[in-house]
Every structure is written in C-alpha cells, then in structure tokens.
Design a protein around this motif. Structure first.
Motif, short mmCIF file in Angstrom:
data_model
loop_
_atom_site.label_atom_id
_atom_site.label_comp_id
_atom_site.label_asym_id
_atom_site.label_seq_id
_atom_site.Cartn_x
_atom_site.Cartn_y
_atom_site.Cartn_z
N HIS A 47 0.84 -1.20 0.00
CA HIS A 47 0.00 0.00 0.00
C HIS A 47 0.87 1.24 0.00
CE1 HIS A 47 -3.85 2.07 0.81
NE2 HIS A 47 -3.09 2.94 1.46
N GLU A 49 1.45 5.17 0.52
CA GLU A 49 0.93 6.24 1.36
C GLU A 49 0.00 7.18 0.59
OE1 GLU A 49 2.91 9.75 4.09
OE2 GLU A 49 4.01 9.00 2.37
N CYS A 50 -1.10 7.54 1.25
CA CYS A 50 -2.04 8.52 0.70
C CYS A 50 -2.61 9.29 1.88
CB CYS A 50 -3.16 7.82 -0.07
SG CYS A 50 -4.43 8.95 -0.67
N ASP A 54 -5.90 8.05 3.33
CA ASP A 54 -5.69 7.19 4.49
C ASP A 54 -6.04 7.88 5.81
OD1 ASP A 54 -4.69 5.33 2.67
OD2 ASP A 54 -2.59 5.69 3.20
N ALA A 55 -5.59 9.12 5.97
CA ALA A 55 -5.75 9.81 7.25
C ALA A 55 -6.95 10.74 7.30
CB ALA A 55 -4.48 10.60 7.57
N CYS A 63 -8.16 4.76 -1.53
CA CYS A 63 -7.00 4.33 -0.76
C CYS A 63 -7.35 3.92 0.67
CB CYS A 63 -5.93 5.42 -0.75
SG CYS A 63 -5.33 5.83 -2.40
N ARG A 64 -8.12 4.74 1.37
CA ARG A 64 -8.47 4.41 2.75
C ARG A 64 -9.28 3.12 2.81
NH1 ARG A 64 -10.70 8.45 7.37
NH2 ARG A 64 -10.82 6.92 9.04
N LEU A 67 -6.88 0.27 2.31
CA LEU A 67 -6.02 0.06 3.48
C LEU A 67 -6.78 -0.61 4.61
CD1 LEU A 67 -3.34 0.43 4.97
CD2 LEU A 67 -4.10 2.74 5.59
N GLU A 68 -7.96 -0.12 4.91
CA GLU A 68 -8.75 -0.71 5.98
C GLU A 68 -9.12 -2.16 5.68
OE1 GLU A 68 -11.99 1.93 6.93
OE2 GLU A 68 -10.63 3.40 7.83
N TYR A 83 3.43 -0.81 4.05
CA TYR A 83 2.99 0.58 3.85
C TYR A 83 4.18 1.39 3.35
CZ TYR A 83 0.33 4.86 4.72
OH TYR A 83 -0.36 6.04 4.59
N GLU A 87 3.94 9.00 -1.34
CA GLU A 87 2.76 9.85 -1.45
C GLU A 87 2.50 10.30 -2.89
OE1 GLU A 87 -0.52 11.62 -0.60
OE2 GLU A 87 0.59 11.06 1.19
#
Length: 187
Positions: A47, A49-50, A54-55, A63-64, A67-68, A83, A87
C-alpha cells in the motif's frame, strides 16, 4: 541497498493486534504491519501512502477503503501490509495537491501528473522484495489490482492475486476508470 531496520513492536489497533517493523530507505521510512500469527503463504498488501485518503478520508480515491480492508484481512488471515511512503504515486504531497488542483480544472489523474512534469506513476517497489526476504517469505498471495506491483516483485512467488475492489462514489468514479482503462488496473 542500504536499509536501516527497526526493532519489532506491538501495535494493537481497531483492525486487530499486530506487530510492526520499520524500514528506512534513504529519506523514506516504510512500515510493515503484520499478524502476530503470520501465515506460511501470507496475504500481502503493498500500500502506497495517501495522506488525504488514508488519514483524512478523501473521497477522491479508494486508498483508505483499500487500506482498511487490507488490515482487516491481514488480521483475519495471518497477513501483512507493507505501507510504502510514496505519497501521490511518489510525486510528494505538494505536487499531489497541485495535481488535485489540475483535476479540479478537468484533467484526469494521469494528465495532471504529466502537466506537472511527472509520469503517470513514479513509484518503485524494489524495497518490497527486500522486506519479504527479510521476513523469509518466498511465497505470497498478493492483494492488488495493479499489474506494476505484480511485475515488480522478484524472487518471491506470487501464488495468487487477490482483487481488492472497493465501491466507487461520485468523486472517485472517474479516477478509478482511468486506473482501469489507462493504467491497466484489474478492476
């Protein structure tokens, strides 16, 4: 490849009870989140980073959600999430926001990257093979839609590709279509 490797730490999370280990490659620090009961042939998600997805929960990408889903699957199956700190397809956060601004003007994700002087995807995945070798993993079930990830992993047998398809929304439908139609993603 000069890689600095952290100790192993526990990471209880809302997705499960994991172990974590960091790998520092130059200025990038990647994180490996893995089940305490790592399977012999683990499901592995690579995965990138985004931060916005993600955040912050951006709806412009999937992306989120990916990831989840991957973290839940890693917990349930004895798997791993690698991970990577890449970015915006490795153009960085500032350029990613500039690409978003171009997308607001009607460019698609690839066209926006090209307008900024980048290729459609600047990421590389050599560190993935290093990480898998570090864990003595020689066979994986890869959780991906991206053919570039499949083609870049060497020295490790991919015994199965598992699709990771999330529902689209009004904000990311065009983005997902470009990934499928122009980047060859299997969605």
């Amino acid at each position: 490849m000069n890689i600095e490797i952290s100790e192993i730490a526990n990471l209880p999370s809302r997705f499960g009870d994991f172990k974590v280990k960091a790998f520092k490659e130059g200025h990038k620090e990647h994180l490996v989140i893995y089940s305490k009961n790592l399977d012999d042939i683990p499901i592995v998600r690579v995965h990138s980073e985004c931060l916005t997805g993600d955040a912050i929960g951006s709806l412009k990408c999937d992306c989120r959600d990916q990831l989840e889903y991957a973290l839940k699957m890693a917990n349930e199956t004895g798997g791993m999430v690698i991970y990577l700190r890449q970015e915006g397809r490795d153009i960085g956060l500032l350029n990613k926001v500039n690409a978003y601004a171009l997308q607001d003007q009607g460019y698609n994700t690839i066209e926006a990257n090209h307008q900024l002087g980048f290729s459609a995807d600047e990421r590389s995945y050599e560190i993935v093979t290093f990480i898998l070798n570090h864990f003595n993993i020689d066979k994986i079930r890869l959780l991906t839609n991206n053919p570039a990830k499949i083609n870049s992993i060497s020295g490790v047998e991919i015994v199965e590709r598992i699709p990771i398809v999330m529902e689209s929304n009004e904000y990311n439908e065009g983005y997902l279509n470009v990934k499928r139609d122009e980047m060859g993603h299997m969605i």
